[in-house]
Design a protein around this motif. Structure first.
Motif, PDB file in Angstrom:
ATOM      1  N   THR A  89     101.460 -22.901  15.587  1.00 26.86           N
ATOM      2  CA  THR A  89      99.955 -22.627  16.191  1.00 26.86           C
ATOM      3  C   THR A  89      98.773 -23.262  15.810  1.00 26.86           C
ATOM      4  O   THR A  89      98.763 -24.240  15.547  1.00 26.86           O
ATOM      5  N   ALA A  90      98.041 -23.407  17.297  1.00 23.76           N
ATOM      6  CA  ALA A  90      97.084 -24.378  17.227  1.00 23.76           C
ATOM      7  C   ALA A  90      96.050 -23.968  16.271  1.00 23.76           C
ATOM      8  O   ALA A  90      95.389 -25.219  15.859  1.00 23.76           O
ATOM      9  N   LEU A  91      95.870 -23.223  15.068  1.00 25.30           N
ATOM     10  CA  LEU A  91      95.791 -23.422  13.856  1.00 25.30           C
ATOM     11  C   LEU A  91      96.113 -23.744  12.984  1.00 25.30           C
ATOM     12  O   LEU A  91      95.317 -24.777  12.079  1.00 25.30           O
ATOM     13  N   GLU A  92      97.363 -24.160  13.197  1.00 25.64           N
ATOM     14  CA  GLU A  92      97.899 -24.488  11.920  1.00 25.64           C
ATOM     15  C   GLU A  92      97.591 -25.881  12.400  1.00 25.64           C
ATOM     16  O   GLU A  92      97.232 -27.223  11.809  1.00 25.64           O
ATOM     17  N   VAL A  93      97.990 -26.675  13.558  1.00 27.76           N
ATOM     18  CA  VAL A  93      97.637 -27.896  14.493  1.00 27.76           C
ATOM     19  C   VAL A  93      96.317 -28.716  13.861  1.00 27.76           C
ATOM     20  O   VAL A  93      95.572 -29.685  13.427  1.00 27.76           O
ATOM     21  N   MET A  94      95.430 -27.653  14.308  1.00 29.10           N
ATOM     22  CA  MET A  94      94.040 -28.156  13.971  1.00 29.10           C
ATOM     23  C   MET A  94      93.730 -28.417  12.427  1.00 29.10           C
ATOM     24  O   MET A  94      92.152 -28.281  11.942  1.00 29.10           O
ATOM     25  N   ALA A  95      94.371 -27.650  11.117  1.00 30.63           N
ATOM     26  CA  ALA A  95      94.198 -27.573   9.891  1.00 30.63           C
ATOM     27  C   ALA A  95      93.876 -29.280   9.217  1.00 30.63           C
ATOM     28  O   ALA A  95      94.117 -29.939   9.729  1.00 30.63           O
ATOM     29  N   GLY A  96      92.562 -29.187   9.036  1.00 31.41           N
ATOM     30  CA  GLY A  96      92.564 -29.878   7.875  1.00 31.41           C
ATOM     31  C   GLY A  96      91.214 -31.403   8.965  1.00 31.41           C
ATOM     32  O   GLY A  96      90.540 -31.691   8.571  1.00 31.41           O
ATOM     33  N   LYS A  97      90.810 -30.682  10.012  1.00 27.94           N
ATOM     34  CA  LYS A  97      89.881 -31.904  11.503  1.00 27.94           C
ATOM     35  C   LYS A  97      88.822 -31.111  11.256  1.00 27.94           C
ATOM     36  O   LYS A  97      88.531 -30.032  11.083  1.00 27.94           O
ATOM     37  N   ASP A  98      88.307 -32.305  11.465  1.00 25.24           N
ATOM     38  CA  ASP A  98      86.473 -31.810  11.437  1.00 25.24           C
ATOM     39  C   ASP A  98      86.035 -32.543  12.891  1.00 25.24           C
ATOM     40  O   ASP A  98      86.069 -33.078  12.673  1.00 25.24           O
ATOM     41  N   LEU A  99      85.720 -31.206  13.381  1.00 27.34           N
ATOM     42  CA  LEU A  99      85.071 -31.853  15.196  1.00 27.34           C
ATOM     43  C   LEU A  99      84.117 -31.775  15.442  1.00 27.34           C
ATOM     44  O   LEU A  99      83.526 -31.489  16.372  1.00 27.34           O
ATOM     45  N   THR A 100      83.294 -31.348  14.115  1.00 29.77           N
ATOM     46  CA  THR A 100      82.287 -31.717  14.443  1.00 29.77           C
ATOM     47  C   THR A 100      81.344 -32.540  14.897  1.00 29.77           C
ATOM     48  O   THR A 100      81.388 -33.981  15.046  1.00 29.77           O
ATOM     49  N   GLY A 101      80.462 -32.244  16.043  1.00 28.69           N
ATOM     50  CA  GLY A 101      80.009 -33.907  17.083  1.00 28.69           C
ATOM     51  C   GLY A 101      81.068 -33.762  18.015  1.00 28.69           C
ATOM     52  O   GLY A 101      80.484 -34.478  18.869  1.00 28.69           O
ATOM     53  N   LYS A 102      82.064 -32.955  18.612  1.00 31.38           N
ATOM     54  CA  LYS A 102      83.045 -33.241  19.263  1.00 31.38           C
ATOM     55  C   LYS A 102      82.013 -32.141  20.295  1.00 31.38           C
ATOM     56  O   LYS A 102      81.925 -31.077  20.069  1.00 31.38           O
ATOM     57  N   TYR A 103      82.573 -32.125  21.299  1.00 31.26           N
ATOM     58  CA  TYR A 103      82.268 -31.476  22.812  1.00 31.26           C
ATOM     59  C   TYR A 103      83.331 -31.016  23.423  1.00 31.26           C
ATOM     60  O   TYR A 103      84.287 -31.608  23.959  1.00 31.26           O
ATOM     61  N   ALA A 104      83.721 -29.907  23.657  1.00 33.57           N
ATOM     62  CA  ALA A 104      84.401 -29.831  24.463  1.00 33.57           C
ATOM     63  C   ALA A 104      84.348 -28.279  25.279  1.00 33.57           C
ATOM     64  O   ALA A 104      83.962 -27.039  25.233  1.00 33.57           O
ATOM     65  N   ILE A 105      85.005 -28.855  26.760  1.00 32.90           N
ATOM     66  CA  ILE A 105      85.545 -27.200  27.150  1.00 32.90           C
ATOM     67  C   ILE A 105      86.996 -26.846  27.590  1.00 32.90           C
ATOM     68  O   ILE A 105      87.523 -28.132  27.617  1.00 32.90           O
ATOM     69  N   VAL A 106      86.458 -25.853  28.007  1.00 31.47           N
ATOM     70  CA  VAL A 106      88.018 -24.710  28.367  1.00 31.47           C
ATOM     71  C   VAL A 106      87.819 -24.209  29.009  1.00 31.47           C
ATOM     72  O   VAL A 106      87.617 -22.875  29.382  1.00 31.47           O
ATOM     73  N   THR A 107      88.954 -24.428  30.413  1.00 31.57           N
ATOM     74  CA  THR A 107      89.470 -22.994  31.079  1.00 31.57           C
ATOM     75  C   THR A 107      89.935 -22.899  31.202  1.00 31.57           C
ATOM     76  O   THR A 107      90.674 -22.154  30.648  1.00 31.57           O
ATOM     77  N   GLY A 108      89.542 -20.625  31.685  1.00 35.47           N
ATOM     78  CA  GLY A 108      89.824 -19.520  31.203  1.00 35.47           C
ATOM     79  C   GLY A 108      90.087 -19.781  30.117  1.00 35.47           C
ATOM     80  O   GLY A 108      91.868 -19.163  30.205  1.00 35.47           O
TER      81      GLY A 108
END
Length: 404
Positions: A104-123
Motif C-alpha cells: 500500500t502507499a502507506l507501507e511504501v512511505m513507512a519511515g520516510k520523513d518528507l518534511t520540507g518537501k512540496y508535492a502537487i497531486v492532481t485529481g
C-alpha cells in the motif's frame, strides 16, 4: 561515480567536436554504419538517437573515431532498424524494490520523513489520487490537492487533517478540461513562491461519451494528456529551481492496446474531431500511451536540470470513480473487484515513484506493481513518436493561444 565512455563525435547541427562524452551508468554509445551515434539503455532495453543527458544527436566523422561495443556487429545497425534494436539483459535489475502488488502507499512511505518537501497531486479528492496525497501528507510533505471541485477537495483534505492535525494541505482548483483553468492554477501556484519536489499527474477520466471541451478538443485527450502536458510546461521553471524534483505520470497497461504510431499520428488522431471516430476504450488507451511518451520525452529534456520523470500502471480495474461514466465500465469493475487491488494498493506505485531513494536522479522508466517493467508496445519505446506527440501537443496549445 558514474561510468564514462569516450568518443570523438560532433553534433549534426554543426557544433564543435566533443572530445569527451559522459554517460550515466547503464548506458552505452554505439555507432551505425553511416556514422550516426545511438545510445543503448542496457537496463530498459531501449535505444535512442539523443544523448541521455544533453539531448544532442551526434555523428562520428572520419575513420579514427571507432565506437563499438558488444560483439562488434552492433555498429552495423541502420536508421530503419534502430527503433526495434534491443540489448540482452534482464531489465532494470539494479532498481531493486521490496514492494509488490500487495503493498500500500502507506507501507511504501513507512519511515520516510518528507518534511520540507512540496508535492502537487492532481485529481486527489478521491481514489488513487486521494490515497497518494494522504500518504505524502501524513509523512510530512506539504501537499497541494489539485482538484476540479474545491468543495470535494476540502472534504477529502479534512479527512486527512482528522488523522493528523499537523498535516500541511492546501486545496487548489484545477479543471484539466479547461486550458484557461490550467493556466490560472499555474499562475496561482507560482505566486506562493513554493518549490515543487514532487508533481504527480494522477487525474484522469475513462469511458466517457464523445464531447468537446471549451477549447474544442476531445475531452478524454485533454483531461488525461494535454491538460497535464500544459500544467507541467507552466511549472517547468519551478521544478528546475526545486531540483532534485520528480514528475510522476499515472498511465495504464491499456496503453499496450493503443493503435497510435508514427504512420498515423496527427492532431485529429490524438483528439478525435467528431463522434464517428470516437471509441471509449481506444481513446482512453491512446491517452495512456501519450502519458508514457510524454514522461519519456520530459525526462530526456529535463534530467540534466535535476528533474526526472517516470510513468506507472497503478493496477487494472481498481474501484474508483473513473468508471462512473458508462454502465459497461461499472459492470466490469464490479465483476473484477474481488481480483483487483484496493485503492490503497493502487496508490503504492505512485508513492514509490515519488519517494524511493533508489530512483533519485533516475527517470524515463515505466513501473508496474512498484517494479520497473517493459511495456509490451513498440510505440511505447519509439522516441520519434514521443517527439511527434510532444510537437503536436505544443501546436495544439499554440493554436489556442496558450504557448509557454
Amino acid at each position: 561515480m558514474s561510468e564514462e565512455r569516450t568518443a570523438s563525435v560532433s553534433s549534426e547541427q554543426g557544433a564543435e567536436p566533443q572530445g569527451k562524452m559522459s554517460l550515466p551508468v547503464g548506458w552505452e554509445a554505439r555507432v551505425c554504419a553511416n556514422g550516426r551515434v545511438y545510445y543503448v539503455n542496457t537496463k530498459a532495453r531501449t535505444t535512442q538517437w539523443e544523448h541521455p543527458l544533453t539531448g544532442e544527436i551526434s555523428k562520428i566523422e572520419g575513420t579514427d573515431a571507432q565506437l563499438q561495443t558488444g560483439d562488434g556487429n552492433d555498429n552495423k545497425i541502420d536508421e530503419q532498424t534502430l527503433s526495434s534494436a534491443v540489448v540482452e539483459g534482464k531489465g532494470n535489475v539494479d532498481i531493486i524494490s521490496k514492494f509488490n502488488s500487495y503493498s500500500t502507499a502507506l507501507e511504501v512511505m513507512a519511515g520516510k520523513d518528507l518534511t520540507g518537501k512540496y508535492a502537487i497531486v492532481t485529481g486527489s479528492n478521491c481514489g488513487i489520487g486521494y490515497e497518494t496525497a494522504r500518504a505524502l501528507a501524513l509523512h510530512g510533505a506539504h501537499v497541494v490537492m489539485a482538484c476540479r471541485s474545491v468543495d470535494r477537495g476540502e472534504e477529502s483534505a479534512n479527512k486527512i487533517r482528522a488523522e493528523k492535525d499537523s498535516v500541511k494541505i492546501r486545496v487548489m482548483q484545477l479543471e484539466l478540461a479547461s486550458l484557461k483553468s490550467v493556466k490560472a492554477f499555474g499562475e496561482e501556484y507560482k505566486k506562493t513562491n513554493w518549490p515543487i519536489h514532487i508533481l504527480i499527474l494522477n487525474a484522469g477520466i475513462a469511458s466517457v461519451p464523445f464531447s468537446l471541451t471549451e477549447d474544442g478538443l476531445e475531452s478524454t485527450f485533454q483531461v488525461n494528456h494535454l491538460g497535464h502536458f500544459y500544467l507541467t510546461l507552466l511549472l517547468e521553471e519551478v521544478l528546475r529551481r526545486s531540483s532534485p524534483a520528480r514528475v510522476v505520470s499515472v498511465s495504464s497497461r491499456g496503453l499496450q492496446l493503443s493503435d497510435l504510431k508514427m504512420s498515423n499520428v496527427s492532431e485529429s488522431k490524438l483528439s478525435s474531431p467528431d463522434a464517428s471516430s470516437h471509441s471509449r476504450f481506444s481513446t482512453y488507451n491512446k491517452t495512456k500511451l501519450c502519458n508514457l511518451l510524454f514522461a519519456k520525452e520530459l525526462n530526456l529534456k529535463l534530467a540534466r536540470h535535476g528533474v526526472t520523470a517516470n510513468v506507472l500502471h497503478p493496477g487494472g480495474f481498481i474501484s474508483t470513480n473513473i468508471q462512473r461514466h458508462w454502465w459497461l465500465s461499472k459492470v466490469l469493475f464490479v465483476m473484477t473487484k474481488p481480483f483487483t487491488k484496493t485503492v490503497e494498493q493502487g496508490a503504492a506505485t505512485s508513492a514509490y515513484c515519488a519517494v524511493a531513494e533508489e530512483l533519485e536522479g533516475r527517470g524515463g522508466f515505466y513501473f508496474d506493481n512498484c517494479q520497473a517493467a517493459q511495456p509490451k508496445s513498440e510505440a511505447a519505446v519509439d522516441p520519434e513518436l514521443a517527439r511527434e506527440v510532444w510537437k503536436l501537443s505544443e501546436k495544439m496549445l499554440n493554436d489556442r493561444g496558450h504557448s509557454v
